[in-house]
Design an enzyme around this catalytic site. Structure first.
Site, PDB file in Angstrom:
ATOM      1  N   ASP A 318      18.417  18.091  63.992  1.00  0.00           N
ATOM      2  CA  ASP A 318      18.126  19.431  63.453  1.00  0.00           C
ATOM      3  C   ASP A 318      16.643  19.632  63.174  1.00  0.00           C
ATOM      4  O   ASP A 318      16.213  20.744  62.853  1.00  0.00           O
ATOM      5  CB  ASP A 318      18.912  19.651  62.153  1.00  0.00           C
ATOM      6  N   ARG A 349      17.400  25.871  71.364  1.00  0.00           N
ATOM      7  CA  ARG A 349      16.168  25.564  70.615  1.00  0.00           C
ATOM      8  C   ARG A 349      15.044  25.055  71.512  1.00  0.00           C
ATOM      9  O   ARG A 349      13.872  25.164  71.136  1.00  0.00           O
ATOM     10  CB  ARG A 349      16.468  24.569  69.487  1.00  0.00           C
TER      11      ARG A 349
HETATM   12  C1  S3P Z   1      26.304  18.796  61.281  1.00  0.00           C
HETATM   13  C2  S3P Z   1      26.181  18.079  62.436  1.00  0.00           C
HETATM   14  C3  S3P Z   1      25.166  18.357  63.471  1.00  0.00           C
HETATM   15  C4  S3P Z   1      24.057  19.258  62.964  1.00  0.00           C
HETATM   16  C5  S3P Z   1      24.576  20.391  62.141  1.00  0.00           C
HETATM   17  C6  S3P Z   1      25.380  19.896  60.953  1.00  0.00           C
HETATM   18  C7  S3P Z   1      27.358  18.424  60.319  1.00  0.00           C
HETATM   19  O1  S3P Z   1      25.783  18.993  64.576  1.00  0.00           O
HETATM   20  O2  S3P Z   1      23.294  19.752  64.040  1.00  0.00           O
HETATM   21  O3  S3P Z   1      23.487  21.185  61.664  1.00  0.00           O
HETATM   22  O4  S3P Z   1      27.298  18.870  59.154  1.00  0.00           O
HETATM   23  O5  S3P Z   1      28.284  17.700  60.712  1.00  0.00           O
HETATM   24  P1  S3P Z   1      26.525  18.136  65.717  1.00  0.00           P
HETATM   25  O6  S3P Z   1      27.507  17.318  65.031  1.00  0.00           O
HETATM   26  O7  S3P Z   1      27.154  19.129  66.635  1.00  0.00           O
HETATM   27  O8  S3P Z   1      25.411  17.385  66.384  1.00  0.00           O
END
Ligand code: S3P
Length: 437
Positions: A318, A349
Protein backbone atom coordinates in the site's frame (compact mmCIF):
# COMPACT_ATOMS: atom_id res chain seq x y z
CA UNK A 1 -19.92 13.62 -3.23
CA UNK A 2 -18.42 17.11 -2.67
CA UNK A 3 -15.32 17.74 -4.79
CA UNK A 4 -12.19 18.14 -2.67
CA UNK A 5 -9.02 19.66 -4.15
CA UNK A 6 -5.66 20.06 -2.43
CA UNK A 7 -3.63 23.17 -3.25
CA UNK A 8 -0.15 22.58 -1.88
CA UNK A 9 2.57 25.22 -1.78
CA UNK A 10 6.10 24.16 -2.65
CA UNK A 11 8.69 23.89 0.09
CA UNK A 12 7.47 23.79 3.66
CA UNK A 13 8.81 21.27 6.12
CA UNK A 14 7.70 18.53 8.48
CA UNK A 15 8.60 18.49 12.15
CA UNK A 16 7.30 17.60 15.57
CA UNK A 17 5.72 14.58 17.20
CA UNK A 18 2.65 13.22 15.42
CA UNK A 19 0.21 10.38 15.84
CA UNK A 20 -1.55 9.29 12.68
CA UNK A 21 -4.98 7.57 12.92
CA UNK A 22 -5.56 3.91 13.70
CA UNK A 23 -4.66 1.02 11.43
CA UNK A 24 -7.34 0.37 8.81
CA UNK A 25 -6.78 -3.39 8.47
CA UNK A 26 -6.85 -3.91 12.24
CA UNK A 27 -9.90 -1.65 12.74
CA UNK A 28 -11.93 -3.66 10.20
CA UNK A 29 -11.01 -6.91 11.89
CA UNK A 30 -11.75 -5.56 15.37
CA UNK A 31 -15.33 -4.79 14.30
CA UNK A 32 -15.75 -8.14 12.53
CA UNK A 33 -14.26 -10.39 15.21
CA UNK A 34 -15.82 -8.36 18.04
CA UNK A 35 -19.22 -8.86 16.37
CA UNK A 36 -18.69 -12.63 16.00
CA UNK A 37 -17.38 -13.09 19.54
CA UNK A 38 -19.24 -14.11 22.67
CA UNK A 39 -19.22 -11.09 25.00
CA UNK A 40 -18.32 -7.42 24.78
CA UNK A 41 -15.10 -6.12 23.24
CA UNK A 42 -13.74 -2.59 23.65
CA UNK A 43 -11.82 -1.22 20.67
CA UNK A 44 -9.50 1.75 21.31
CA UNK A 45 -7.67 3.70 18.64
CA UNK A 46 -10.33 2.71 16.06
CA UNK A 47 -9.96 4.36 12.66
CA UNK A 48 -13.10 6.41 12.03
CA UNK A 49 -12.41 6.40 8.29
CA UNK A 50 -15.19 5.75 5.81
CA UNK A 51 -13.99 2.21 4.97
CA UNK A 52 -14.15 1.01 8.58
CA UNK A 53 -17.43 2.86 9.15
CA UNK A 54 -18.87 0.82 6.25
CA UNK A 55 -17.83 -2.37 8.01
CA UNK A 56 -19.37 -1.10 11.26
CA UNK A 57 -22.64 -0.22 9.52
CA UNK A 58 -22.78 -3.64 7.83
CA UNK A 59 -22.59 -5.41 11.20
CA UNK A 60 -25.15 -3.03 12.72
CA UNK A 61 -27.40 -3.91 9.75
CA UNK A 62 -27.03 -7.56 10.81
CA UNK A 63 -28.20 -6.83 14.34
CA UNK A 64 -24.91 -6.24 16.17
CA UNK A 65 -25.03 -3.50 18.77
CA UNK A 66 -21.93 -1.33 18.38
CA UNK A 67 -21.63 1.68 20.68
CA UNK A 68 -19.54 4.62 19.50
CA UNK A 69 -18.08 5.57 22.88
CA UNK A 70 -15.97 8.27 21.24
CA UNK A 71 -14.56 9.06 17.79
CA UNK A 72 -11.90 6.38 18.29
CA UNK A 73 -13.49 4.01 20.79
CA UNK A 74 -16.10 1.33 20.15
CA UNK A 75 -17.91 -1.11 22.41
CA UNK A 76 -18.93 -4.11 20.33
CA UNK A 77 -21.58 -6.42 21.80
CA UNK A 78 -20.74 -9.69 20.09
CA UNK A 79 -23.54 -12.00 18.96
CA UNK A 80 -21.46 -15.18 18.59
CA UNK A 81 -20.58 -17.06 15.40
CA UNK A 82 -24.24 -17.91 14.73
CA UNK A 83 -25.93 -14.73 15.95
CA UNK A 84 -25.98 -12.49 12.85
CA UNK A 85 -29.44 -11.53 11.52
CA UNK A 86 -30.47 -11.01 7.88
CA UNK A 87 -29.83 -7.37 6.91
CA UNK A 88 -32.76 -5.28 5.61
CA UNK A 89 -31.08 -4.75 2.22
CA UNK A 90 -27.75 -4.99 0.37
CA UNK A 91 -24.65 -4.29 2.49
CA UNK A 92 -22.93 -1.20 1.05
CA UNK A 93 -19.18 -1.49 1.55
CA UNK A 94 -18.28 1.80 -0.14
CA UNK A 95 -14.66 1.92 -1.34
CA UNK A 96 -13.49 -0.96 0.84
CA UNK A 97 -11.98 -4.05 -0.80
CA UNK A 98 -11.10 -5.42 2.63
CA UNK A 99 -14.75 -5.32 3.76
CA UNK A 100 -15.95 -6.93 0.52
CA UNK A 101 -13.46 -9.80 0.37
CA UNK A 102 -13.49 -10.67 4.07
CA UNK A 103 -17.26 -10.46 4.25
CA UNK A 104 -17.63 -12.60 1.12
CA UNK A 105 -16.16 -15.42 3.20
CA UNK A 106 -18.20 -14.67 6.29
CA UNK A 107 -21.51 -14.21 4.50
CA UNK A 108 -21.04 -17.46 2.52
CA UNK A 109 -21.46 -19.31 5.81
CA UNK A 110 -24.67 -17.61 6.97
CA UNK A 111 -28.13 -19.20 6.82
CA UNK A 112 -29.55 -16.13 5.01
CA UNK A 113 -28.91 -14.46 1.65
CA UNK A 114 -26.98 -11.20 1.28
CA UNK A 115 -25.83 -8.91 -1.50
CA UNK A 116 -22.54 -7.02 -1.14
CA UNK A 117 -22.25 -3.77 -3.12
CA UNK A 118 -19.67 -0.99 -3.35
CA UNK A 119 -18.86 2.35 -4.97
CA UNK A 120 -17.71 2.87 -8.59
CA UNK A 121 -14.07 1.96 -7.78
CA UNK A 122 -14.88 -1.16 -5.74
CA UNK A 123 -17.39 -2.24 -8.40
CA UNK A 124 -14.50 -2.59 -10.87
CA UNK A 125 -12.22 -4.65 -8.63
CA UNK A 126 -11.58 -8.37 -9.18
CA UNK A 127 -13.54 -10.71 -6.90
CA UNK A 128 -12.92 -14.11 -8.55
CA UNK A 129 -9.79 -14.42 -6.41
CA UNK A 130 -12.13 -14.84 -3.42
CA UNK A 131 -15.32 -16.25 -5.01
CA UNK A 132 -13.51 -19.19 -6.68
CA UNK A 133 -11.93 -20.65 -3.51
CA UNK A 134 -15.16 -20.02 -1.58
CA UNK A 135 -17.12 -21.95 -4.23
CA UNK A 136 -14.74 -24.87 -3.81
CA UNK A 137 -15.71 -24.84 -0.11
CA UNK A 138 -19.36 -25.20 -1.22
CA UNK A 139 -20.36 -21.52 -1.12
CA UNK A 140 -23.15 -20.25 -3.36
CA UNK A 141 -21.80 -16.91 -4.50
CA UNK A 142 -22.25 -15.04 -7.77
CA UNK A 143 -20.36 -12.02 -9.01
CA UNK A 144 -21.23 -9.89 -12.05
CA UNK A 145 -20.28 -11.34 -15.46
CA UNK A 146 -16.71 -10.07 -15.33
CA UNK A 147 -16.12 -11.30 -11.80
CA UNK A 148 -16.74 -7.92 -10.15
CA UNK A 149 -19.24 -6.77 -7.49
CA UNK A 150 -22.06 -6.91 -6.62
CA UNK A 151 -21.70 -10.30 -4.93
CA UNK A 152 -24.92 -12.23 -4.43
CA UNK A 153 -24.54 -14.83 -1.72
CA UNK A 154 -27.11 -17.53 -0.90
CA UNK A 155 -27.22 -20.02 1.98
CA UNK A 156 -25.37 -23.20 0.99
CA UNK A 157 -26.24 -25.65 3.76
CA UNK A 158 -22.67 -26.10 5.01
CA UNK A 159 -19.08 -25.40 3.95
CA UNK A 160 -16.18 -27.85 3.86
CA UNK A 161 -12.58 -27.04 4.70
CA UNK A 162 -10.07 -26.75 1.84
CA UNK A 163 -6.35 -26.53 1.38
CA UNK A 164 -5.94 -23.58 -0.98
CA UNK A 165 -2.79 -22.50 -2.77
CA UNK A 166 -3.43 -18.86 -3.56
CA UNK A 167 -1.85 -17.52 -6.76
CA UNK A 168 -1.61 -14.03 -5.19
CA UNK A 169 -0.18 -12.83 -1.89
CA UNK A 170 -3.39 -11.30 -0.55
CA UNK A 171 -4.41 -10.93 3.07
CA UNK A 172 -7.91 -10.18 1.91
CA UNK A 173 -8.19 -13.52 0.11
CA UNK A 174 -6.50 -15.42 2.94
CA UNK A 175 -8.72 -13.78 5.56
CA UNK A 176 -11.95 -14.29 3.61
CA UNK A 177 -11.17 -18.01 3.31
CA UNK A 178 -10.20 -18.31 6.99
CA UNK A 179 -13.46 -16.59 8.03
CA UNK A 180 -15.42 -19.10 5.94
CA UNK A 181 -13.20 -21.80 7.46
CA UNK A 182 -14.42 -20.90 10.96
CA UNK A 183 -17.79 -22.32 9.89
CA UNK A 184 -16.51 -25.18 7.72
CA UNK A 185 -16.15 -28.88 8.45
CA UNK A 186 -12.56 -29.81 9.23
CA UNK A 187 -9.40 -27.83 8.55
CA UNK A 188 -9.00 -24.88 6.17
CA UNK A 189 -5.51 -23.95 5.00
CA UNK A 190 -4.24 -21.12 2.79
CA UNK A 191 -0.71 -20.90 1.38
CA UNK A 192 0.62 -17.89 -0.52
CA UNK A 193 3.54 -17.08 -2.85
CA UNK A 194 4.79 -14.41 -0.38
CA UNK A 195 3.64 -13.73 3.18
CA UNK A 196 0.80 -11.20 3.23
CA UNK A 197 -0.15 -9.22 6.34
CA UNK A 198 -1.11 -11.51 9.22
CA UNK A 199 -3.48 -9.36 11.33
CA UNK A 200 -6.28 -11.92 10.95
CA UNK A 201 -4.16 -14.73 12.35
CA UNK A 202 -2.92 -12.59 15.26
CA UNK A 203 -6.32 -11.20 16.18
CA UNK A 204 -8.16 -14.52 15.89
CA UNK A 205 -5.65 -15.93 18.37
CA UNK A 206 -6.33 -12.98 20.70
CA UNK A 207 -10.02 -13.91 20.43
CA UNK A 208 -9.22 -17.46 21.58
CA UNK A 209 -9.11 -19.26 18.23
CA UNK A 210 -6.34 -21.79 17.63
CA UNK A 211 -4.61 -20.83 14.37
CA UNK A 212 -1.57 -22.45 12.78
CA UNK A 213 0.46 -19.65 11.25
CA UNK A 214 3.89 -19.47 9.67
CA UNK A 215 4.96 -16.89 7.08
CA UNK A 216 3.14 -17.83 3.86
CA UNK A 217 0.68 -20.31 5.48
CA UNK A 218 -2.30 -20.05 7.80
CA UNK A 219 -4.78 -22.73 8.86
CA UNK A 220 -7.57 -23.28 11.36
CA UNK A 221 -10.24 -25.85 12.26
CA UNK A 222 -13.90 -24.97 11.89
CA UNK A 223 -16.33 -24.70 14.77
CA UNK A 224 -14.15 -22.71 17.19
CA UNK A 225 -15.94 -19.98 19.15
CA UNK A 226 -14.50 -16.45 19.45
CA UNK A 227 -14.27 -15.02 22.98
CA UNK A 228 -14.54 -11.25 23.38
CA UNK A 229 -11.22 -9.43 23.62
CA UNK A 230 -10.29 -5.77 23.92
CA UNK A 231 -8.31 -4.38 20.99
CA UNK A 232 -5.85 -1.48 21.10
CA UNK A 233 -5.34 -0.40 17.50
CA UNK A 234 -1.84 0.90 16.58
CA UNK A 235 -1.37 3.94 14.36
CA UNK A 236 -1.46 2.88 10.71
CA UNK A 237 1.98 2.47 9.13
CA UNK A 238 0.30 3.02 5.75
CA UNK A 239 -0.79 6.50 6.91
CA UNK A 240 2.55 7.10 8.63
CA UNK A 241 4.23 6.32 5.29
CA UNK A 242 3.36 9.75 3.83
CA UNK A 243 5.19 11.40 6.72
CA UNK A 244 8.05 8.89 6.63
CA UNK A 245 8.62 9.74 2.98
CA UNK A 246 8.00 13.46 3.47
CA UNK A 247 10.55 13.71 6.27
CA UNK A 248 13.06 11.42 4.53
CA UNK A 249 13.24 13.60 1.39
CA UNK A 250 13.87 16.85 3.30
CA UNK A 251 17.48 17.30 4.41
CA UNK A 252 17.63 18.69 7.95
CA UNK A 253 14.11 17.74 8.97
CA UNK A 254 13.29 15.61 12.04
CA UNK A 255 9.93 14.05 12.84
CA UNK A 256 8.61 11.43 15.25
CA UNK A 257 5.52 9.31 14.60
CA UNK A 258 4.19 7.66 17.74
CA UNK A 259 2.66 4.23 18.39
CA UNK A 260 2.96 3.02 14.80
CA UNK A 261 2.19 -0.63 14.07
CA UNK A 262 5.42 -2.34 13.00
CA UNK A 263 4.13 -5.82 12.28
CA UNK A 264 6.89 -7.31 10.08
CA UNK A 265 4.37 -8.10 7.32
CA UNK A 266 3.80 -4.32 7.01
CA UNK A 267 7.22 -2.70 7.41
CA UNK A 268 8.43 -3.01 3.80
CA UNK A 269 8.29 0.78 3.44
CA UNK A 270 10.86 1.19 6.21
CA UNK A 271 13.13 -1.41 4.57
CA UNK A 272 12.82 0.26 1.16
CA UNK A 273 13.45 3.77 2.49
CA UNK A 274 16.44 2.60 4.52
CA UNK A 275 17.92 0.93 1.43
CA UNK A 276 17.50 4.31 -0.31
CA UNK A 277 19.55 5.86 2.49
CA UNK A 278 16.81 7.08 4.84
CA UNK A 279 17.47 7.48 8.56
CA UNK A 280 14.54 5.85 10.37
CA UNK A 281 14.87 4.65 13.95
CA UNK A 282 12.41 2.39 15.79
CA UNK A 283 12.18 3.66 19.39
CA UNK A 284 10.34 2.39 22.45
CA UNK A 285 9.20 -0.96 20.98
CA UNK A 286 6.18 -2.49 22.70
CA UNK A 287 3.13 -4.69 22.04
CA UNK A 288 -0.53 -3.67 21.59
CA UNK A 289 -2.16 -7.06 22.17
CA UNK A 290 -0.60 -9.34 19.56
CA UNK A 291 0.73 -6.47 17.41
CA UNK A 292 4.21 -4.88 17.69
CA UNK A 293 4.30 -1.09 17.91
CA UNK A 294 7.11 1.52 18.01
CA UNK A 295 7.72 5.25 17.76
CA UNK A 296 9.43 6.04 14.46
CA UNK A 297 12.07 8.80 14.42
CA UNK A 298 12.91 10.05 10.92
CA UNK A 299 15.70 12.41 9.91
CA UNK A 300 15.77 13.83 6.39
CA UNK A 301 18.62 13.56 3.89
CA UNK A 302 19.38 12.87 0.25
CA UNK A 303 18.00 9.51 -0.91
CA UNK A 304 19.44 7.38 -3.70
CA UNK A 305 17.57 5.29 -6.27
CA UNK A 306 17.55 1.49 -5.90
CA UNK A 307 16.19 -1.68 -7.49
CA UNK A 308 13.46 -2.81 -5.13
CA UNK A 309 13.68 -6.52 -4.34
CA UNK A 310 10.50 -8.48 -5.17
CA UNK A 311 10.62 -9.93 -1.67
CA UNK A 312 9.86 -6.48 -0.22
CA UNK A 313 6.78 -5.86 -2.35
CA UNK A 314 4.07 -7.63 -0.31
CA UNK A 315 5.06 -5.90 2.94
CA UNK A 316 5.03 -2.48 1.24
CA UNK A 317 2.10 -2.97 -1.14
CA UNK A 318 0.00 0.00 0.00
CA UNK A 319 3.02 2.29 0.33
CA UNK A 320 4.17 2.27 -3.30
CA UNK A 321 2.46 5.57 -4.19
CA UNK A 322 4.52 7.24 -1.44
CA UNK A 323 7.64 5.26 -2.42
CA UNK A 324 7.27 6.60 -6.00
CA UNK A 325 7.56 10.13 -4.55
CA UNK A 326 10.69 9.15 -2.60
CA UNK A 327 12.13 7.74 -5.85
CA UNK A 328 11.32 10.96 -7.73
CA UNK A 329 13.37 12.91 -5.15
CA UNK A 330 16.28 10.45 -5.02
CA UNK A 331 19.50 10.66 -6.99
CA UNK A 332 19.58 8.09 -9.80
CA UNK A 333 17.00 5.61 -10.97
CA UNK A 334 14.57 3.42 -8.99
CA UNK A 335 13.16 0.22 -10.45
CA UNK A 336 9.96 -1.33 -9.12
CA UNK A 337 8.99 -4.77 -10.46
CA UNK A 338 6.91 -7.70 -9.20
CA UNK A 339 4.18 -5.27 -8.10
CA UNK A 340 1.42 -6.04 -10.63
CA UNK A 341 -1.10 -6.03 -7.74
CA UNK A 342 -0.82 -2.23 -7.81
CA UNK A 343 -2.88 -2.31 -10.98
CA UNK A 344 -5.96 -3.64 -9.15
CA UNK A 345 -6.04 -1.44 -6.04
CA UNK A 346 -8.52 1.43 -5.53
CA UNK A 347 -7.25 2.60 -8.91
CA UNK A 348 -4.47 1.40 -11.22
CA UNK A 349 -1.74 2.86 -9.03
CA UNK A 350 1.09 2.25 -11.52
CA UNK A 351 -0.70 4.32 -14.16
CA UNK A 352 -2.01 6.98 -11.76
CA UNK A 353 1.44 7.59 -10.24
CA UNK A 354 3.23 7.48 -13.60
CA UNK A 355 0.81 9.94 -15.22
CA UNK A 356 0.88 12.24 -12.18
CA UNK A 357 4.66 12.26 -11.91
CA UNK A 358 5.05 12.79 -15.66
CA UNK A 359 2.72 15.80 -15.33
CA UNK A 360 5.13 17.14 -12.69
CA UNK A 361 8.12 16.76 -14.99
CA UNK A 362 9.48 13.48 -13.56
CA UNK A 363 10.55 10.84 -16.09
CA UNK A 364 8.63 7.67 -15.19
CA UNK A 365 8.15 4.66 -17.44
CA UNK A 366 5.29 2.43 -16.34
CA UNK A 367 5.94 -1.32 -16.62
CA UNK A 368 3.32 -4.08 -16.50
CA UNK A 369 4.40 -4.92 -12.93
CA UNK A 370 5.99 -1.69 -11.72
CA UNK A 371 7.84 1.35 -13.03
CA UNK A 372 11.21 2.89 -13.75
CA UNK A 373 11.50 6.27 -12.05
CA UNK A 374 14.31 8.73 -12.80
CA UNK A 375 14.99 10.81 -9.69
CA UNK A 376 15.90 14.46 -9.76
CA UNK A 377 13.45 17.25 -9.24
CA UNK A 378 9.68 17.73 -9.10
CA UNK A 379 8.07 20.66 -10.91
CA UNK A 380 4.66 22.09 -10.04
CA UNK A 381 1.42 21.32 -11.84
CA UNK A 382 -1.95 19.63 -11.58
CA UNK A 383 -2.42 15.90 -10.97
CA UNK A 384 -5.53 13.74 -10.82
CA UNK A 385 -5.69 11.35 -7.85
CA UNK A 386 -8.52 9.47 -9.64
CA UNK A 387 -10.37 9.28 -6.35
CA UNK A 388 -7.64 7.14 -4.77
CA UNK A 389 -6.80 8.23 -1.22
CA UNK A 390 -3.18 7.11 -1.29
CA UNK A 391 -2.47 8.76 -4.66
CA UNK A 392 -3.92 12.03 -3.33
CA UNK A 393 -1.81 12.04 -0.15
CA UNK A 394 1.36 11.05 -2.02
CA UNK A 395 1.15 14.02 -4.37
CA UNK A 396 0.39 16.36 -1.47
CA UNK A 397 3.66 15.25 0.18
CA UNK A 398 5.52 15.65 -3.15
CA UNK A 399 5.08 19.43 -2.85
CA UNK A 400 7.70 19.44 -0.08
CA UNK A 401 10.32 19.08 -2.81
CA UNK A 402 8.48 20.71 -5.72
CA UNK A 403 9.59 23.93 -7.41
CA UNK A 404 6.04 25.32 -7.81
CA UNK A 405 2.55 24.63 -6.32
CA UNK A 406 0.90 21.24 -6.84
CA UNK A 407 -2.88 20.96 -7.26
CA UNK A 408 -4.29 17.51 -6.50
CA UNK A 409 -7.78 16.78 -7.83
CA UNK A 410 -10.44 14.41 -6.50
CA UNK A 411 -9.24 14.04 -2.88
CA UNK A 412 -12.53 13.35 -1.04
CA UNK A 413 -11.64 9.68 -0.63
CA UNK A 414 -8.74 10.53 1.67
CA UNK A 415 -11.48 10.17 4.29
CA UNK A 416 -11.63 6.43 3.61
CA UNK A 417 -8.31 5.88 5.41
CA UNK A 418 -7.01 9.15 6.86
CA UNK A 419 -9.62 11.62 8.11
CA UNK A 420 -7.84 14.82 9.14
CA UNK A 421 -4.82 14.25 6.86
CA UNK A 422 -4.66 17.84 5.57
CA UNK A 423 -4.98 19.37 9.04
CA UNK A 424 -2.33 17.08 10.53
CA UNK A 425 0.07 17.64 7.63
CA UNK A 426 -0.48 21.39 7.89
CA UNK A 427 0.20 21.37 11.63
CA UNK A 428 3.50 19.61 10.89
CA UNK A 429 4.53 22.25 8.33
CA UNK A 430 3.14 21.26 4.91
CA UNK A 431 1.68 24.24 3.01
CA UNK A 432 -1.58 22.49 2.20
CA UNK A 433 -4.91 24.18 1.55
CA UNK A 434 -8.20 22.37 0.91
CA UNK A 435 -10.80 23.63 -1.57
CA UNK A 436 -14.26 22.05 -1.51
CA UNK A 437 -17.24 22.27 -3.84
C1 S3P B 1 -5.62 -5.45 3.28
C2 S3P B 1 -4.84 -6.19 2.44
C3 S3P B 1 -4.16 -5.65 1.25
C4 S3P B 1 -4.09 -4.13 1.27
C5 S3P B 1 -5.38 -3.51 1.71
C6 S3P B 1 -5.79 -4.00 3.09
C7 S3P B 1 -6.25 -6.11 4.44
O1 S3P B 1 -4.85 -6.05 0.09
O2 S3P B 1 -3.73 -3.64 0.00
O3 S3P B 1 -5.26 -2.09 1.74
O4 S3P B 1 -6.71 -5.40 5.36
O5 S3P B 1 -6.32 -7.34 4.45
P1 S3P B 1 -4.58 -7.48 -0.58
O6 S3P B 1 -4.81 -8.46 0.46
O7 S3P B 1 -5.56 -7.61 -1.70
O8 S3P B 1 -3.17 -7.39 -1.09
Amino acid sequence: MTEVTYEVQPGGSLSGVLRVPGDKSISHRAVMFGSLAEGTSEVRGFLSGEDCLCTMQAFRDMGVQIERVSETQLRVHGVGLHGLKPPPGPLDLGNSGTSMRLMAGLMSAQPFATTLVGDASLSKRPMRRITEPLKSMGARIEAAGNGTPPLRISPCGGLRGISYKSPVASAQVKSGILLAGLYADGRTEVTEPEASRDHTERMLQAFGVTVEAVPGMAALRGGQALKASDVEVPADISSAAFFLVGASILPGCELTLTAVGVNPTRTGVIDVLRLMGADIELCNPRMFGGEPVADLRVRGGQLRGIEIDHKLVAAAIDEFPAIFIAAACASGETLVTGAEELRVKETDRIQAMSDGLNALGVAVTPLPDGARIVGGGIAGGTVDSRGDHRIAMSFAIAALRASAPITVLDCANVNTSFPGFAALAKSAGLGIGVRTG
